[in-house]
Write a protein that holds these residues in place. Structure first.
Motif, mmCIF file in Angstrom:
data_model
loop_
_atom_site.group_PDB
_atom_site.id
_atom_site.type_symbol
_atom_site.label_atom_id
_atom_site.label_comp_id
_atom_site.label_asym_id
_atom_site.label_seq_id
_atom_site.Cartn_x
_atom_site.Cartn_y
_atom_site.Cartn_z
ATOM 1 N N MET A 119 37.746 118.599 -55.340
ATOM 2 C CA MET A 119 37.789 117.468 -56.286
ATOM 3 C C MET A 119 36.383 117.216 -56.827
ATOM 4 S SD MET A 119 38.932 113.500 -55.624
ATOM 5 C CE MET A 119 40.636 113.982 -55.375
ATOM 6 N N ALA A 120 36.307 117.135 -58.161
ATOM 7 C CA ALA A 120 35.016 116.816 -58.753
ATOM 8 C C ALA A 120 34.722 115.352 -58.552
ATOM 9 C CB ALA A 120 35.040 117.161 -60.250
ATOM 10 N N GLU A 121 33.547 115.071 -58.038
ATOM 11 C CA GLU A 121 33.210 113.693 -57.734
ATOM 12 C C GLU A 121 31.831 113.371 -58.275
ATOM 13 O OE1 GLU A 121 35.670 113.172 -53.575
ATOM 14 O OE2 GLU A 121 33.489 113.392 -53.542
ATOM 15 N N ALA A 122 31.613 112.070 -58.589
ATOM 16 C CA ALA A 122 30.324 111.610 -59.092
ATOM 17 C C ALA A 122 29.851 110.474 -58.216
ATOM 18 C CB ALA A 122 30.447 111.137 -60.548
ATOM 19 N N SER A 123 28.601 110.531 -57.825
ATOM 20 C CA SER A 123 28.046 109.490 -56.972
ATOM 21 C C SER A 123 27.357 108.442 -57.825
ATOM 22 C CB SER A 123 27.026 110.090 -55.992
ATOM 23 O OG SER A 123 27.681 110.988 -55.125
ATOM 24 N N VAL A 124 27.469 107.194 -57.400
ATOM 25 C CA VAL A 124 26.807 106.089 -58.074
ATOM 26 C C VAL A 124 25.783 105.511 -57.131
ATOM 27 C CG1 VAL A 124 27.082 103.888 -59.201
ATOM 28 C CG2 VAL A 124 28.883 105.563 -59.352
ATOM 29 N N LEU A 125 24.543 105.526 -57.517
ATOM 30 C CA LEU A 125 23.481 105.016 -56.672
ATOM 31 C C LEU A 125 23.131 103.595 -57.069
ATOM 32 C CD1 LEU A 125 21.181 108.179 -56.675
ATOM 33 C CD2 LEU A 125 22.936 107.549 -55.020
ATOM 34 N N ALA A 126 22.439 102.914 -56.198
ATOM 35 C CA ALA A 126 21.975 101.570 -56.514
ATOM 36 C C ALA A 126 21.041 101.633 -57.704
ATOM 37 C CB ALA A 126 21.252 100.977 -55.303
ATOM 38 N N ALA A 127 21.022 100.585 -58.502
ATOM 39 C CA ALA A 127 20.232 100.546 -59.719
ATOM 40 C C ALA A 127 18.759 100.784 -59.404
ATOM 41 C CB ALA A 127 20.411 99.195 -60.399
ATOM 42 N N PRO A 128 18.123 101.831 -59.948
ATOM 43 C CA PRO A 128 16.775 102.186 -59.547
ATOM 44 C C PRO A 128 15.695 101.504 -60.365
ATOM 45 C CG PRO A 128 17.666 103.906 -60.938
ATOM 46 C CD PRO A 128 18.731 102.865 -60.802
ATOM 47 N N SER A 129 16.028 100.821 -61.418
ATOM 48 C CA SER A 129 14.996 100.256 -62.284
ATOM 49 C C SER A 129 15.362 98.853 -62.695
ATOM 50 C CB SER A 129 14.829 101.132 -63.535
ATOM 51 O OG SER A 129 15.979 101.023 -64.347
ATOM 52 N N ALA A 130 14.323 98.127 -63.147
ATOM 53 C CA ALA A 130 14.548 96.756 -63.597
ATOM 54 C C ALA A 130 15.446 96.730 -64.825
ATOM 55 C CB ALA A 130 13.207 96.085 -63.905
ATOM 56 N N ASP A 131 15.280 97.726 -65.722
ATOM 57 C CA ASP A 131 16.109 97.765 -66.931
ATOM 58 C C ASP A 131 17.578 97.965 -66.582
ATOM 59 O OD1 ASP A 131 13.960 97.395 -68.578
ATOM 60 O OD2 ASP A 131 13.670 99.538 -69.004
ATOM 61 N N LEU A 132 17.842 98.859 -65.645
ATOM 62 C CA LEU A 132 19.227 99.106 -65.262
ATOM 63 C C LEU A 132 19.828 97.881 -64.566
ATOM 64 C CD1 LEU A 132 21.479 101.150 -65.287
ATOM 65 C CD2 LEU A 132 20.636 102.059 -63.118
ATOM 66 N N ALA A 133 19.010 97.221 -63.734
ATOM 67 C CA ALA A 133 19.493 96.014 -63.059
ATOM 68 C C ALA A 133 19.812 94.922 -64.074
ATOM 69 C CB ALA A 133 18.451 95.524 -62.058
ATOM 70 N N ASP A 134 18.969 94.819 -65.110
ATOM 71 C CA ASP A 134 19.210 93.817 -66.154
ATOM 72 C C ASP A 134 20.474 94.150 -66.934
ATOM 73 O OD1 ASP A 134 18.283 91.466 -67.675
ATOM 74 O OD2 ASP A 134 18.068 92.903 -69.314
ATOM 75 N N GLN B 41 24.809 99.643 -55.078
ATOM 76 C CA GLN B 41 25.654 100.170 -54.003
ATOM 77 C C GLN B 41 25.959 99.134 -52.921
ATOM 78 O OE1 GLN B 41 24.714 104.152 -52.523
ATOM 79 N NE2 GLN B 41 24.848 103.351 -50.433
ATOM 80 N N HIS B 42 24.961 98.355 -52.532
ATOM 81 C CA HIS B 42 25.150 97.416 -51.427
ATOM 82 C C HIS B 42 25.495 96.002 -51.895
ATOM 83 C CE1 HIS B 42 23.937 100.379 -48.489
ATOM 84 N NE2 HIS B 42 22.902 100.682 -49.252
ATOM 85 N N ARG B 43 25.899 95.869 -53.159
ATOM 86 C CA ARG B 43 26.304 94.552 -53.654
ATOM 87 C C ARG B 43 27.630 94.622 -54.412
ATOM 88 N NH1 ARG B 43 21.549 91.183 -56.321
ATOM 89 N NH2 ARG B 43 22.823 89.494 -55.486
ATOM 90 N N ARG B 44 28.401 95.670 -54.163
ATOM 91 C CA ARG B 44 29.665 95.812 -54.882
ATOM 92 C C ARG B 44 30.654 94.701 -54.536
ATOM 93 N NH1 ARG B 44 29.217 101.487 -53.720
ATOM 94 N NH2 ARG B 44 30.823 101.264 -52.119
ATOM 95 N N GLY B 45 30.624 94.220 -53.307
ATOM 96 C CA GLY B 45 31.505 93.114 -52.936
ATOM 97 C C GLY B 45 31.207 91.876 -53.749
ATOM 98 N N LEU B 46 29.916 91.540 -53.870
ATOM 99 C CA LEU B 46 29.513 90.370 -54.649
ATOM 100 C C LEU B 46 29.824 90.556 -56.124
ATOM 101 C CD1 LEU B 46 28.080 87.650 -55.038
ATOM 102 C CD2 LEU B 46 25.915 88.917 -55.146
ATOM 103 N N TYR B 47 29.399 91.680 -56.697
ATOM 104 C CA TYR B 47 29.623 91.900 -58.123
ATOM 105 C C TYR B 47 31.115 91.978 -58.443
ATOM 106 C CZ TYR B 47 24.728 92.747 -59.451
ATOM 107 O OH TYR B 47 23.400 92.596 -59.732
ATOM 108 N N GLY B 48 31.866 92.704 -57.602
ATOM 109 C CA GLY B 48 33.299 92.826 -57.833
ATOM 110 C C GLY B 48 34.019 91.496 -57.720
ATOM 111 N N SER B 49 33.495 90.598 -56.883
ATOM 112 C CA SER B 49 34.148 89.302 -56.703
ATOM 113 C C SER B 49 34.170 88.488 -57.988
ATOM 114 C CB SER B 49 33.455 88.499 -55.596
ATOM 115 O OG SER B 49 32.184 88.024 -56.004
ATOM 116 N N PHE B 50 33.241 88.773 -58.897
ATOM 117 C CA PHE B 50 33.232 88.023 -60.157
ATOM 118 C C PHE B 50 34.436 88.370 -61.029
ATOM 119 C CE2 PHE B 50 28.844 87.246 -58.944
ATOM 120 C CZ PHE B 50 28.753 85.901 -59.248
ATOM 121 N N GLN B 51 35.099 89.496 -60.735
ATOM 122 C CA GLN B 51 36.360 89.751 -61.421
ATOM 123 C C GLN B 51 37.383 88.684 -61.041
ATOM 124 O OE1 GLN B 51 39.643 90.598 -60.881
ATOM 125 N NE2 GLN B 51 40.044 91.279 -62.968
#
Length: 430
Positions: free
Chosen positions: A1-16, A153-163
């Motif tokens: 299965m082709a899979e893609a990994s998502v890493l935690a946001a590495p930069s301030a621009d990406l976090a914004d 990566q380590h805040r998906r619970g918080l971010y997803g909860s806003f749904q």
């Protein structure tokens, strides 16, 4: 299965960009679920205007049946719009849901009553509910995927909860608007024209939601997985979609029983006036909305499964005694704190749920199968929850029968699914 990994946001621009994308998706989602949910809070008036009958219970059942028809369209919307989200991008799918929901909601606000056009009134009402259902079926899974994929990566619970904050917030807004209208207008004015106003507010959806969603970027996870869409047949996600279906059963039964149906229950059996019932429901929703992000953030620390299991077990066991306390004309002083407690218990599931269900899927199948599995479960078990609860009471003669004949079995089924899942908090998205 082709899979893609998502890493935690590495930069301030990406976090914004991540924060901006979450807020854009959440606000659009809030407005869509306000539009979809306001029908339930005005079901009594809609029954009178579109389903006239000498038996008030029969009219209410007809109104709730039309409410449920909108949910029958959700699986189709989940398949079609969810697949669009996997092949053309999350943004394209979310823009489509905005336009469909706005059309259906404003159409309901402008629709002539049975008195004016006869049988065409309920036929057109059902048609507009189907349009709303198509939009809702594609919205939930795609917006959830959008938020979770933008999360570190380590805040998906918080971010997803806003749904769920925005989904419950839309219900809260609908309940609050209905409560304000019923408190401000006479019953005659509400029946004449006041019931239309909350639906006509849906025009804001076009201007606010569409603007926000047009100006956000596609998720990094989706961009990284574009090739996998062609490499992996869509049917490969069916077993995972089945898990999402079972995961959702308790979630949707509890949500639509404890929230959408509750104002009707408290008016009939707890001695509340229409205004008191809506205000009590609004306070319960406020408690839930406040609690959801806290539970979502906690799921990032201790895992998704403990919170999901606590919610299913807590509501499954406590619903019967709590509903029993509310019956017999107990009044607002007792009903309101019990609704707050139920809202907080449901928030345990809604806080951890969006991240947990998203983490079942690889990115290139997430929108299609999460939308489809969730929407089918909601269509079968959630959309008709008010109808089923009303029917169970009529059939058994017990006002608390929905708690042990509907809520408890749903909790047992979803609890079994939760136990079968691996803990995914803190792991990389596939």
């Amino acid at each position: 299965m082709a899979e893609a990994s998502v890493l935690a946001a590495p930069s301030a621009d990406l976090a914004d960009n991540s924060r901006r994308a979450i807020w854009a998706a959440a606000i659009g989602n809030l407005l869509e679920w306000y539009d979809f949910g306001v029908y339930a809070y005005l079901a009594g008036l809609i029954a009178t205007k579109f389903f006239p009958n000498t038996d008030p219970t029969a009219s209410l059942l007809a109104a709730f049946a039309a409410y449920g028809v909108g949910f029958l369209a959700r699986p189709l919307g989940g398949i079609v719009i969810g697949r669009l989200g996997d092949t053309r991008g999350r943004k394209a799918a979310l823009m489509l849901t905005i336009f469909l929901m706005a059309f259906g909601t404003v159409g309901l606000g402008l629709l002539p009553s049975y008195e004016a056009i006869g049988v065409w009134a309920p036929i057109l009402l059902v048609g507009l509910r189907i349009v709303q259902g198509l939009a809702a079926g594609g919205e939930w899974g795609t917006s959830t995927a959008f938020m979770v994929e933008w999360a570190p990566q380590h805040r998906r619970g918080l971010y997803g909860s806003f749904q769920q904050v925005s989904t419950a917030g839309g219900s809260l807004l609908g309940s609050a608007v209905a409560a304000i209208m019923t408190s401000s207008l006479s019953q005659a004015a509400m029946l004449d024209w006041g019931w239309r106003v909350p639906f006509l507010f849906g025009v804001l959806l076009l201007f606010v939601g569409a603007y926000l969603r047009r100006n956000v970027e596609e998720t990094p996870s989706y961009e990284a997985s574009r090739r996998a869409v062609a490499d992996q047949p869509v049917i490969a996600g069916f077993p995972l979609g089945a898990l999402a279906f079972g995961f959702t059963i308790f979630w949707t039964v509890a949500y639509y029983t404890l929230l959408a149906w509750m104002p009707s229950f408290t008016q009939r059996f707890a001695g509340l006036t229409p205004s008191e019932a809506l205000w009590s429901n609004t306070i319960g929703l406020i408690a839930m909305v406040i609690a959801v992000p806290f539970w979502g953030a906690l799921s990032d620390r201790i895992g998704r499964k403990p919170l999901l299991m606590a919610s299913a077990i807590g509501i499954g066991l406590l619903a019967y005694p709590l509903f029993s306390l509310m019956t017999g004309g107990t009044g607002l002083a007792l009903v309101m704190p019990l609704q707050i407690l139920l809202g907080i218990l449901l928030a345990l599931y809604s806080g951890a749920g969006p991240a947990a269900i998203s983490e079942i899927f690889p990115t290139h199948l997430r929108s299609t199968w999460m939308s489809s599995g969730y929407a089918l479960s909601v269509a079968i078990f959630g959309g008709f929850a008010p109808f089923i609860a009303t029917w169970l009471i009529q059939a058994t003669g017990s006002p608390v029968s929905p708690t042990y004949l509907y809520l408890l079995p749903a909790a047992v089924i979803s609890l079994a699914v939760i136990c079968s899942l691996k803990e995914t908090a803190g792991t990389k998205l596939r």
